[in-house]
Design an enzyme around this catalytic site. Structure first.
Site, PDB file in Angstrom:
ATOM      1  N   ASP A  14       0.845  -1.288  -0.209  1.00  0.00           N
ATOM      2  CA  ASP A  14      -0.089  -0.038   0.303  1.00  0.00           C
ATOM      3  C   ASP A  14       0.521   1.371   0.003  1.00  0.00           C
ATOM      4  OD1 ASP A  14      -2.272  -1.751   0.260  1.00  0.00           O
ATOM      5  OD2 ASP A  14      -2.756  -1.324   2.347  1.00  0.00           O
ATOM      6  N   GLY A 232     -20.578   1.053   9.273  1.00  0.00           N
ATOM      7  CA  GLY A 232     -19.519   2.128   9.915  1.00  0.00           C
ATOM      8  C   GLY A 232     -19.390   2.562  11.158  1.00  0.00           C
ATOM      9  N   ALA A 260      -9.969  -0.604   8.711  1.00  0.00           N
ATOM     10  CA  ALA A 260     -11.078  -0.814   9.477  1.00  0.00           C
ATOM     11  C   ALA A 260     -12.045  -2.117   9.089  1.00  0.00           C
ATOM     12  CB  ALA A 260     -12.186   0.203   9.730  1.00  0.00           C
ATOM     13  N   ASP A 262     -11.497  -4.893   7.797  1.00  0.00           N
ATOM     14  CA  ASP A 262      -9.905  -5.846   7.348  1.00  0.00           C
ATOM     15  C   ASP A 262     -10.233  -6.350   9.489  1.00  0.00           C
ATOM     16  OD1 ASP A 262     -10.109  -6.690   4.177  1.00  0.00           O
ATOM     17  OD2 ASP A 262      -8.170  -4.893   4.350  1.00  0.00           O
TER      18      ASP A 262
END
Length: 340
Positions: A14, A232, A260, A262
């Site tokens: 990433d 969320g 988050a 994952d």
């Protein structure tokens, strides 16, 4: 033999860019910082399950490059068995460019690279040791036909199959009877519901919570599996038999939301592998772990160990759960280990 979580999925390097705001079309913005870390949905979930205390084996593909070595090292340092992570010739390690704006929201562009080279043979080799009691965790950043094959192969060995349908599927090819537990966010759930003909809310429009609960229940019926839908900051919904339970989220100030979901999924997989029967309690723990993750930068690097989530878990324990609907049908959580 100890129970194992087998993760079949993507592995990325990433490139995290911090920006004041996402650029509009044709606009250039300057990033305040850049960070290169190990990630990918499969890798992140494997690390989360391992840090939650599970024995984890990763099945995936990397390129023969510096990014691949970085990712493999990050997995190993987190206790993940990388013996079934293959090196794909002639391609690069999967790469994700992650833009994170103030407030922690992100936008991600992924170049699949070696992830697209994962094969059925790779999966069969890695899952050959799977047995009843083990759990196989899948996502959709590797070829869909390989994911579907992994689910079938795992079920033939008596393992529990968990699919995190992310990114949202374009067709129903991966949504088979081999799935015991489906984990999705709101966008992914509605895409799945349309694909399986379960997109009717059908209860007279009693608010957004009720609408989400109805979609969870109808999707569960259509797929004959348990469905967890994360929303969320509004928490998560899960069907337990003929009820849908709402588990509130832990309130924190987000810095980076990249890993988050994952973290949530990996912690949930670890709880199921331990044989935890109280699914709402397991989801509360997963929520607490994800809450810690969003207060940190990066993907794998942001995922907490189990002993780091005590304070966040204490907050979640004070919020309680809500029974949002009561209807007929659905799949009981006990079927996670008995569905054939």
């Amino acid at each position: 033999m100890p129970t194992t979580v087998f993760v079949v999925g993507s592995l990325n390097a990433d490139q995290l860019l911090e920006v004041p705001a996402f650029p509009a079309a044709g606009e250039t913005v300057l990033a305040s910082d850049v960070l290169i870390t190990a990630g990918g949905k499969g890798g992140n979930q494997a690390v989360a399950a391992s840090r939650a205390g599970a024995a984890v084996a990763m099945i995936g593909a990397l390129g023969d490059d510096a990014h691949g070595r970085l990712v493999r090292r990050a997995l190993t340092e987190s206790g993940v068995d990388t013996g079934w992570v293959v090196t794909a010739d002639g391609t690069h390690t999967g790469t994700a460019v992650v833009a994170v704006e103030a407030g922690g929201e992100n936008r991600i562009i992924v170049a699949s690279g070696a992830n697209a080279r994962l094969t059925r043979r790779d999966v069969e080799s890695g899952l050959a040791a799977a047995a009843p009691g083990d759990l196989v965790l899948l996502q959709l950043e590797t070829p869909v036909e390989v994911v579907a094959h992994a689910a079938r192969f795992a079920k033939e060995r008596g393992a529990t199959v968990v699919l995190n349908a992310a990114p949202a599927p374009a067709d129903a090819g991966c949504l088979s009877a081999d799935i015991d537990l489906l984990v999705v966010n709101e966008v992914e759930m509605r895409a799945v519901a349309v694909l399986v003909g379960a997109d009717e809310t059908g209860t007279g429009g009693r608010g957004e919570d009720r609408d989400t609960a109805d979609t969870v229940l109808t999707t569960s019926r259509a797929l004959d599996c348990v469905v967890v839908c994360t929303t969320g900051a509004d928490g998560a919904y899960v069907n337990t038999g003929d009820r849908v339970v709402h588990i509130p989220a832990v309130r924190v100030t987000a810095v980076d939301t990249t890993a988050a979901g994952d973290t949530y999924t990996g912690y949930l997989a670890a709880a199921l592998a331990r044989g935890e029967s109280d699914l709402p309690a397991a989801l509360a723990t997963a929520s607490a772990a994800a809450a810690v993750t969003v207060t940190r930068r990066g993907a794998m690097a942001s995922i907490p160990y189990a002993d780091e989530i005590g304070e966040a878990h204490a907050i979640s324990d004070t919020t309680g759960t809500t029974d949002t609907t009561c209807a007929t049908g659905g799949t009981d959580i006990n079927e996670l280990t008995t569905k054939g």
